[in-house]
Design a protein around this motif. Sequence first.
Motif, PDB file in Angstrom:
ATOM      1  N   PHE A   1       0.882  -1.176   0.000  1.00 11.08           N
ATOM      2  CA  PHE A   1       0.000   0.000   0.000  1.00 11.08           C
ATOM      3  C   PHE A   1       0.906   1.207   0.000  1.00 11.08           C
TER       4      PHE A   1
ATOM      5  N   ALA B   1       2.266  -4.400   3.435  1.00  8.63           N
ATOM      6  CA  ALA B   1       1.407  -4.978   4.472  1.00  8.63           C
ATOM      7  C   ALA B   1       1.692  -6.471   4.581  1.00  8.63           C
TER       8      ALA B   1
ATOM      9  N   GLY C   1      -1.868  -5.385  13.012  1.00  9.05           N
ATOM     10  CA  GLY C   1      -1.109  -4.722  11.958  1.00  9.05           C
ATOM     11  C   GLY C   1      -0.059  -5.607  11.312  1.00  9.05           C
ATOM     12  N   ALA C   2       0.008  -6.887  11.699  1.00  7.46           N
ATOM     13  CA  ALA C   2       1.037  -7.788  11.167  1.00  7.46           C
ATOM     14  C   ALA C   2       0.792  -8.180   9.707  1.00  7.46           C
ATOM     15  N   GLY C   3      -0.453  -7.973   9.234  1.00 11.32           N
ATOM     16  CA  GLY C   3      -0.752  -8.296   7.836  1.00 11.32           C
ATOM     17  C   GLY C   3      -1.656  -9.506   7.664  1.00 11.32           C
ATOM     18  N   LYS C   4      -2.210 -10.008   8.773  1.00  7.63           N
ATOM     19  CA  LYS C   4      -3.043 -11.215   8.720  1.00  7.63           C
ATOM     20  C   LYS C   4      -4.274 -11.012   7.827  1.00  7.63           C
ATOM     21  N   SER C   5      -5.014  -9.949   8.088  1.00  7.95           N
ATOM     22  CA  SER C   5      -6.245  -9.728   7.318  1.00  7.95           C
ATOM     23  C   SER C   5      -5.939  -9.473   5.843  1.00  7.95           C
ATOM     24  N   THR C   6      -4.852  -8.764   5.584  1.00  4.00           N
ATOM     25  CA  THR C   6      -4.486  -8.491   4.187  1.00  4.00           C
ATOM     26  C   THR C   6      -4.174  -9.803   3.458  1.00  4.00           C
TER      27      THR C   6
HETATM   28  N1  LIG Z   1      -6.405  -0.727   2.363  1.00 10.39           N
HETATM   29  C1  LIG Z   1      -5.290  -0.382   3.002  1.00 10.39           C
HETATM   30  N2  LIG Z   1      -4.612   0.749   2.670  1.00 10.39           N
HETATM   31  C2  LIG Z   1      -3.472   1.079   3.298  1.00 10.39           C
HETATM   32  N3  LIG Z   1      -2.917   0.351   4.285  1.00 10.39           N
HETATM   33  C3  LIG Z   1      -3.542  -0.779   4.660  1.00 10.39           C
HETATM   34  C4  LIG Z   1      -4.750  -1.208   4.049  1.00 10.39           C
HETATM   35  N4  LIG Z   1      -5.130  -2.374   4.626  1.00 10.39           N
HETATM   36  C5  LIG Z   1      -4.212  -2.646   5.558  1.00 10.39           C
HETATM   37  N5  LIG Z   1      -3.252  -1.695   5.591  1.00 10.39           N
HETATM   38  C6  LIG Z   1      -2.078  -1.683   6.469  1.00 10.39           C
HETATM   39  O1  LIG Z   1      -1.406  -2.920   6.336  1.00 10.39           O
HETATM   40  C7  LIG Z   1      -0.916  -3.365   7.590  1.00 10.39           C
HETATM   41  C8  LIG Z   1      -1.477  -4.751   7.906  1.00 10.39           C
HETATM   42  O2  LIG Z   1      -2.857  -4.638   8.211  1.00 10.39           O
HETATM   43  P1  LIG Z   1      -3.797  -5.887   8.474  1.00 10.39           P
HETATM   44  O3  LIG Z   1      -3.597  -6.853   7.368  1.00 10.39           O
HETATM   45  O4  LIG Z   1      -5.159  -5.396   8.709  1.00 10.39           O
HETATM   46  O5  LIG Z   1      -3.159  -6.466   9.819  1.00 10.39           O
HETATM   47  P2  LIG Z   1      -3.777  -7.496  10.884  1.00 10.39           P
HETATM   48  O6  LIG Z   1      -5.002  -8.112  10.328  1.00 10.39           O
HETATM   49  O7  LIG Z   1      -2.679  -8.465  11.141  1.00 10.39           O
HETATM   50  O8  LIG Z   1      -4.056  -6.679  12.117  1.00 10.39           O
HETATM   51  C9  LIG Z   1      -1.290  -2.295   8.589  1.00 10.39           C
HETATM   52  O9  LIG Z   1      -0.197  -1.432   8.750  1.00 10.39           O
HETATM   53  C10 LIG Z   1      -2.461  -1.590   7.937  1.00 10.39           C
HETATM   54  O10 LIG Z   1      -2.546  -0.266   8.371  1.00 10.39           O
END
Ligand SMILES: Nc1ncnc2c1ncn2[C@@H]1O[C@H](COP(=O)(O)OP(=O)(O)O)[C@@H](O)[C@H]1O
Length: 259
Positions: free
Chosen positions: A17, A22, A43-48
């Motif tokens: 991003f 991420a 913020g580790a990137g799990k959901s992404t």
């Molecule tokens: N759509 C997006 N645009 C910009 N940054 C994003 C977006 N989605 C996630 N991030 C960033 O990517 C990183 C990983 O987020 P995320 O995958 O939600 O982590 P987790 O699920 O492990 O808490 C974070 O720093 C988050 O802010």
Amino acid sequence: MRSEGAILAARNVSKRFGGLYAVCDVSLDVRPGEVVCLLGDNGAGKSTLIKMLTGVTTPTSGELVVDGKPTVFSSPREARDAGIAAVQQFGGTVPLMSVSRNFFLGAELTRGWGPFKRMDLDQAGRIAVQHLAEMGLTRLTDANRLVGSLSGGERQALAIARAMYFGARVLILDEPTAALGVKEATTVLRLVKRTAERGIGVVLVTHNATHAIHVGDRFVVLIHGAVAADFRRGERSRNELINLMAGGEELEHLEAALL
Ligand SMILES: Nc1ncnc2c1ncn2[C@@H]1O[C@H](COP(=O)(O)OP(=O)(O)O)[C@@H](O)[C@H]1O
Ligand SMILES: [Mg+2]
């Protein structure tokens, strides 16, 4: 190749991003009957990573492999058609609809044809109740109950039973126990086990090491988007896992300082 026998695999996937990665160069296999726990701090990137596995978003680089074939999911629908099902927190269910309507939402059973076509609610109710019972929800016998009256765990069970009925081969759960009490979380973890026992591959996202250790066959820890550890059940202790998730910081020392 490591991903042999996997239903779904990510090979060196990254998601950027702007200037931030991420997810960075992550590889992961999901095999039939195995529970993969994806762990990491906020913020580790799990959901992404999960979003890439389920067609919500596409990788910046790297590839997904389904049944050994490189695959691009342009939408969640395409992932679902390949048997990859995501269950949302609270199961993505509609509170003001009945159990049976939720079970068949978007795929309603009908009988008759043309102007006589009707939703077959009796049949839908019987199927829903039967499949919920198979997932261990034997107390849920009234398919007309509104989903809003179910507990969080029951709603997730409904979503899992539904995904399996519609042919899921991989089930992906993003923090399913985060908003639940202890008893409810136990119910969901039992469901995760039962789902895997039926040959489904499960990806369980959690930041609760205890929950993970209860059900996991394999553990992947993400730190700042990258794989910090990838190991099988029994290869590390719970404390090691907790320390890994904290980025290698010794929590015992912190605990000692607090006492
Ligand atoms: N759509 C997006 N645009 C910009 N940054 C994003 C977006 N989605 C996630 N991030 C960033 O990517 C990183 C990983 O987020 P995320 O995958 O939600 O982590 P987790 O699920 O492990 O808490 C974070 O720093 C988050 O802010
Ligand atoms: Mg998340």
